[in-house]
Design a protein around this motif. Structure first.
Motif, PDB file in Angstrom:
ATOM      1  N   ASP A 169      13.435   4.702   2.827  1.00 47.72           N
ATOM      2  CA  ASP A 169      14.035   5.036   4.116  1.00 47.72           C
ATOM      3  C   ASP A 169      13.877   3.857   5.061  1.00 47.72           C
ATOM      4  O   ASP A 169      12.763   3.327   5.217  1.00 47.72           O
ATOM      5  CB  ASP A 169      13.349   6.275   4.695  1.00 47.72           C
ATOM      6  CG  ASP A 169      13.854   6.613   6.089  1.00 47.72           C
ATOM      7  OD1 ASP A 169      14.954   7.154   6.208  1.00 47.72           O
ATOM      8  OD2 ASP A 169      13.113   6.283   7.053  1.00 47.72           O
ATOM      9  N   HIS A 170      14.959   3.449   5.687  1.00 48.03           N
ATOM     10  CA  HIS A 170      14.922   2.247   6.526  1.00 48.03           C
ATOM     11  C   HIS A 170      13.894   2.361   7.635  1.00 48.03           C
ATOM     12  O   HIS A 170      13.099   1.442   7.871  1.00 48.03           O
ATOM     13  CB  HIS A 170      16.303   1.961   7.124  1.00 48.03           C
ATOM     14  CG  HIS A 170      16.271   0.885   8.167  1.00 48.03           C
ATOM     15  ND1 HIS A 170      16.015   1.150   9.503  1.00 48.03           N
ATOM     16  CD2 HIS A 170      16.429  -0.460   8.083  1.00 48.03           C
ATOM     17  CE1 HIS A 170      16.013   0.019  10.184  1.00 48.03           C
ATOM     18  NE2 HIS A 170      16.271  -0.969   9.350  1.00 48.03           N
ATOM     19  N   ASP A 171      13.899   3.473   8.356  1.00 45.86           N
ATOM     20  CA  ASP A 171      13.008   3.608   9.512  1.00 45.86           C
ATOM     21  C   ASP A 171      11.541   3.612   9.083  1.00 45.86           C
ATOM     22  O   ASP A 171      10.681   3.043   9.767  1.00 45.86           O
ATOM     23  CB  ASP A 171      13.332   4.881  10.289  1.00 45.86           C
ATOM     24  CG  ASP A 171      14.679   4.793  10.991  1.00 45.86           C
ATOM     25  OD1 ASP A 171      15.207   3.668  11.132  1.00 45.86           O
ATOM     26  OD2 ASP A 171      15.214   5.845  11.390  1.00 45.86           O
ATOM     27  N   GLU A 172      11.259   4.244   7.955  1.00 45.83           N
ATOM     28  CA  GLU A 172       9.884   4.267   7.463  1.00 45.83           C
ATOM     29  C   GLU A 172       9.428   2.874   7.054  1.00 45.83           C
ATOM     30  O   GLU A 172       8.308   2.446   7.369  1.00 45.83           O
ATOM     31  CB  GLU A 172       9.776   5.211   6.274  1.00 45.83           C
ATOM     32  CG  GLU A 172       8.368   5.317   5.692  1.00 45.83           C
ATOM     33  CD  GLU A 172       8.314   6.222   4.476  1.00 45.83           C
ATOM     34  OE1 GLU A 172       8.629   5.726   3.363  1.00 45.83           O
ATOM     35  OE2 GLU A 172       7.974   7.407   4.643  1.00 45.83           O
ATOM     36  N   LEU A 173      10.310   2.142   6.367  1.00 49.37           N
ATOM     37  CA  LEU A 173       9.969   0.785   5.970  1.00 49.37           C
ATOM     38  C   LEU A 173       9.794  -0.108   7.195  1.00 49.37           C
ATOM     39  O   LEU A 173       8.850  -0.906   7.263  1.00 49.37           O
ATOM     40  CB  LEU A 173      11.043   0.212   5.048  1.00 49.37           C
ATOM     41  CG  LEU A 173      10.857  -1.246   4.586  1.00 49.37           C
ATOM     42  CD1 LEU A 173       9.514  -1.437   3.891  1.00 49.37           C
ATOM     43  CD2 LEU A 173      11.998  -1.659   3.665  1.00 49.37           C
ATOM     44  N   ALA A 174      10.700   0.027   8.154  1.00 52.20           N
ATOM     45  CA  ALA A 174      10.601  -0.787   9.365  1.00 52.20           C
ATOM     46  C   ALA A 174       9.287  -0.523  10.090  1.00 52.20           C
ATOM     47  O   ALA A 174       8.639  -1.458  10.586  1.00 52.20           O
ATOM     48  CB  ALA A 174      11.791  -0.509  10.283  1.00 52.20           C
TER      49      ALA A 174
ATOM     50  N   ALA B 164       0.822  -1.207   0.000  1.00 46.86           N
ATOM     51  CA  ALA B 164       0.000   0.000   0.000  1.00 46.86           C
ATOM     52  C   ALA B 164       0.860   1.262   0.000  1.00 46.86           C
ATOM     53  O   ALA B 164       0.503   2.276  -0.614  1.00 46.86           O
ATOM     54  CB  ALA B 164      -0.933   0.002   1.208  1.00 46.86           C
ATOM     55  N   ARG B 165       2.015   1.189   0.656  1.00 45.02           N
ATOM     56  CA  ARG B 165       2.878   2.377   0.748  1.00 45.02           C
ATOM     57  C   ARG B 165       3.849   2.490  -0.418  1.00 45.02           C
ATOM     58  O   ARG B 165       4.132   3.603  -0.889  1.00 45.02           O
ATOM     59  CB  ARG B 165       3.661   2.349   2.056  1.00 45.02           C
ATOM     60  CG  ARG B 165       4.709   3.474   2.180  1.00 45.02           C
ATOM     61  CD  ARG B 165       5.188   3.653   3.598  1.00 45.02           C
ATOM     62  NE  ARG B 165       4.205   4.380   4.394  1.00 45.02           N
ATOM     63  CZ  ARG B 165       4.399   4.730   5.669  1.00 45.02           C
ATOM     64  NH1 ARG B 165       5.516   4.405   6.296  1.00 45.02           N
ATOM     65  NH2 ARG B 165       3.468   5.385   6.309  1.00 45.02           N
ATOM     66  N   TYR B 166       4.347   1.368  -0.930  1.00 42.07           N
ATOM     67  CA  TYR B 166       5.466   1.431  -1.877  1.00 42.07           C
ATOM     68  C   TYR B 166       5.139   0.957  -3.291  1.00 42.07           C
ATOM     69  O   TYR B 166       5.881   1.265  -4.218  1.00 42.07           O
ATOM     70  CB  TYR B 166       6.650   0.603  -1.347  1.00 42.07           C
ATOM     71  CG  TYR B 166       7.228   1.142  -0.069  1.00 42.07           C
ATOM     72  CD1 TYR B 166       8.066   2.268  -0.082  1.00 42.07           C
ATOM     73  CD2 TYR B 166       6.926   0.555   1.155  1.00 42.07           C
ATOM     74  CE1 TYR B 166       8.588   2.775   1.095  1.00 42.07           C
ATOM     75  CE2 TYR B 166       7.448   1.060   2.337  1.00 42.07           C
ATOM     76  CZ  TYR B 166       8.274   2.168   2.303  1.00 42.07           C
ATOM     77  OH  TYR B 166       8.797   2.674   3.466  1.00 42.07           O
ATOM     78  N   ASP B 167       4.080   0.202  -3.484  1.00 42.34           N
ATOM     79  CA  ASP B 167       3.785  -0.323  -4.812  1.00 42.34           C
ATOM     80  C   ASP B 167       2.852   0.639  -5.527  1.00 42.34           C
ATOM     81  O   ASP B 167       1.637   0.470  -5.538  1.00 42.34           O
ATOM     82  CB  ASP B 167       3.153  -1.715  -4.710  1.00 42.34           C
ATOM     83  CG  ASP B 167       3.054  -2.407  -6.059  1.00 42.34           C
ATOM     84  OD1 ASP B 167       3.676  -1.915  -7.020  1.00 42.34           O
ATOM     85  OD2 ASP B 167       2.352  -3.426  -6.150  1.00 42.34           O
TER      86      ASP B 167
ATOM     87  N   THR C 229       6.532   0.424   8.717  1.00 40.29           N
ATOM     88  CA  THR C 229       5.456  -0.107   7.887  1.00 40.29           C
ATOM     89  C   THR C 229       5.262  -1.600   8.107  1.00 40.29           C
ATOM     90  O   THR C 229       4.134  -2.099   8.111  1.00 40.29           O
ATOM     91  CB  THR C 229       5.756   0.161   6.404  1.00 40.29           C
ATOM     92  OG1 THR C 229       5.929   1.571   6.206  1.00 40.29           O
ATOM     93  CG2 THR C 229       4.637  -0.351   5.516  1.00 40.29           C
ATOM     94  N   ILE C 230       6.366  -2.333   8.300  1.00 39.72           N
ATOM     95  CA  ILE C 230       6.289  -3.801   8.408  1.00 39.72           C
ATOM     96  C   ILE C 230       6.424  -4.276   9.852  1.00 39.72           C
ATOM     97  O   ILE C 230       6.663  -5.465  10.094  1.00 39.72           O
ATOM     98  CB  ILE C 230       7.380  -4.462   7.548  1.00 39.72           C
ATOM     99  CG1 ILE C 230       8.779  -4.090   8.040  1.00 39.72           C
ATOM    100  CG2 ILE C 230       7.192  -4.097   6.072  1.00 39.72           C
ATOM    101  CD1 ILE C 230       9.908  -4.849   7.352  1.00 39.72           C
ATOM    102  N   ALA C 231       6.245  -3.383  10.809  1.00 42.56           N
ATOM    103  CA  ALA C 231       6.495  -3.718  12.211  1.00 42.56           C
ATOM    104  C   ALA C 231       5.713  -4.942  12.678  1.00 42.56           C
ATOM    105  O   ALA C 231       6.194  -5.710  13.523  1.00 42.56           O
ATOM    106  CB  ALA C 231       6.180  -2.520  13.101  1.00 42.56           C
ATOM    107  N   GLY C 232       4.527  -5.133  12.136  1.00 40.51           N
ATOM    108  CA  GLY C 232       3.706  -6.254  12.571  1.00 40.51           C
ATOM    109  C   GLY C 232       4.293  -7.613  12.279  1.00 40.51           C
ATOM    110  O   GLY C 232       3.871  -8.621  12.859  1.00 40.51           O
ATOM    111  N   ALA C 233       5.276  -7.693  11.372  1.00 40.76           N
ATOM    112  CA  ALA C 233       5.871  -8.969  10.992  1.00 40.76           C
ATOM    113  C   ALA C 233       6.967  -9.414  11.947  1.00 40.76           C
ATOM    114  O   ALA C 233       7.481 -10.521  11.812  1.00 40.76           O
ATOM    115  CB  ALA C 233       6.425  -8.900   9.570  1.00 40.76           C
ATOM    116  N   GLY C 234       7.348  -8.555  12.912  1.00 39.98           N
ATOM    117  CA  GLY C 234       8.420  -8.919  13.823  1.00 39.98           C
ATOM    118  C   GLY C 234       9.787  -8.781  13.159  1.00 39.98           C
ATOM    119  O   GLY C 234       9.903  -8.806  11.938  1.00 39.98           O
ATOM    120  N   LEU C 235      10.825  -8.632  13.995  1.00 41.05           N
ATOM    121  CA  LEU C 235      12.196  -8.465  13.496  1.00 41.05           C
ATOM    122  C   LEU C 235      12.233  -7.420  12.376  1.00 41.05           C
ATOM    123  O   LEU C 235      12.934  -7.556  11.375  1.00 41.05           O
ATOM    124  CB  LEU C 235      12.763  -9.789  12.984  1.00 41.05           C
ATOM    125  CG  LEU C 235      12.861 -10.925  14.010  1.00 41.05           C
ATOM    126  CD1 LEU C 235      13.310 -12.226  13.317  1.00 41.05           C
ATOM    127  CD2 LEU C 235      13.847 -10.584  15.118  1.00 41.05           C
TER     128      LEU C 235
END
Length: 268
Positions: free
Chosen positions: A95-100, A79-82, A102-108
Motif C-alpha cells: 500500500d502506497h500510504d503505508e510504505l510512505a 523490518a516491515r516488508y522483508d 514507513t520510509i518517511a524519515g528519508a524525505g520525499l
C-alpha cells in the motif's frame, strides 16, 4: 590503509564485496593516480554480492538525502516488508500510504514510495521474482542492465550505477553522486561544466575498471573529510590536503578564501 568504516556508502563490512589490494604503480592518468592515492588512504575493495532488489531500494531511498536519514528508513522498510518471501512481490503489492509512512524519515517519501512500488512491479512483471532479477544484474551485459534500470521511473544514472556496482559487481562502473561530481571537476579530472554523466564517462575512461568501485566510495569519504563543498581543506594551505599535488583547485582560491562551483569559473 584505513579500515572500512562500519557505516558508509558501501554499507561497511555487511554491504557486500571483498576487501582486497590492487597494484598502484605507474598510473596512466591523473584520475588513476588520484584513485590510487585514495586507496592508500582509505580502503580498497572489490564490490558485488548484494541482493539486487534491496540494493535498488536502498539507493532510491538515498536520493537527495544523507545516509543518516536514509539508512533508518531502509531498516524500517526491511523490518516491515522483508519477511523471507519475495521482496519484489511484497513491495509490488504494498500500500502506497503505508510504505510512505514507513520510509518517511528519508524525505520525499511519497515520491520514493511510488518509485519503489513501480520498480517492484516491473521486476515482477519482467523477471518473475527477485532471484531472476539478481541473475540479470549479476550476469547480464552491463550496458543492457544499465539501460533496463534507467527505464524504471525514479531510477537515475547514480541509482543504476550503484546497483551495477554493489549488486552486480561490474568492473568499470564509477557511480557519480554530488561528492564525486564536485571533486572530479574541482580537481580537474573532468571539465568544469561536465554534468554527472560526463563526469562518469571521464572517470570510467581514465580509471582501471577494477578500481572504479573503491574509487567511488573512497572519493565520497574524501569529500566528507577534506574536499567539502563550502570549505575544502586546501583553504588552510596545500599541506592540509593529502591530494593537493594532484589537484587543479578549480573554483577554489586559497588566497581569497572564495569557493565556487567549478562551472562558474568560466574555464573550458
Amino acid at each position: 590503509m584505513a579500515d572500512e568504516p562500519s557505516k558508509n556508502v558501501s554499507g561497511g563490512a555487511d554491504g557486500g564485496g571483498v576487501g582486497t589490494r590492487f597494484e598502484s604503480s605507474d598510473p596512466d592518468t591523473r584520475a588513476a593516480a588520484v584513485v590510487d592515492a585514495l586507496g592508500e588512504r582509505y580502503w580498497q575493495k572489490a564490490y558485488g554480492g548484494r541482493d539486487a532488489v534491496p540494493c535498488l531500494v536502498r539507493t532510491i531511498l538515498s536520493q537527495n538525502t544523507s545516509d543518516t536519514a536514509s539508512q533508518p528508513a531502509f531498516d524500517a522498510l526491511l523490518a516491515r516488508y522483508d519477511d523471507e518471501s519475495d521482496l519484489a512481490a511484497t513491495l509490488a503489492a504494498a500500500d502506497h500510504d503505508e510504505l510512505a509512512d514507513t520510509i518517511a524519515g528519508a524525505g520525499l517519501y511519497n515520491q520514493k514510495a511510488r518509485s519503489i512500488i513501480r520498480a517492484a512491479e516491473e521486476i515482477v512483471a519482467d523477471f518473475g521474482d527477485a532471484a531472476a532479477f539478481d541473475r540479470f544484474v549479476r550476469e547480464g551485459d552491463a550496458d543492457e542492465v544499465r539501460d533496463r534500470l534507467l527505464d524504471m521511473r525514479g531510477v537515475g544514472p547514480k541509482t543504476a550505477d550503484c546497483v551495477l556496482l554493489f549488486a552486480g559487481g561490474q568492473d568499470g562502473v564509477f557511480p557519480v553522486d554530488t561528492h564525486v561530481h564536485r571533486i572530479a571537476r574541482r580537481m580537474g579530472l573532468a571539465p568544469p561544466t561536465a554534468d554527472h554523466e560526463e563526469v562518469r564517462a571521464a572517470l570510467e575512461e581514465s580509471v582501471p575498471g577494477e578500481k572504479c568501485g573503491f574509487g567511488h566510495t573512497a572519493m565520497i569519504q574524501f569529500g566528507r573529510e577534506y574536499c567539502t563543498a563550502r570549505k575544502p581543506a586546501c583553504l588552510d594551505g596545500p599541506e592540509a590536503c593529502p591530494l593537493s599535488d594532484l589537484c587543479d583547485r578549480v573554483g577554489v582560491s586559497p588566497e581569497t578564501g572564495e569557493v565556487v562551483d567549478p562551472a562558474e569559473t568560466g574555464s573550458s
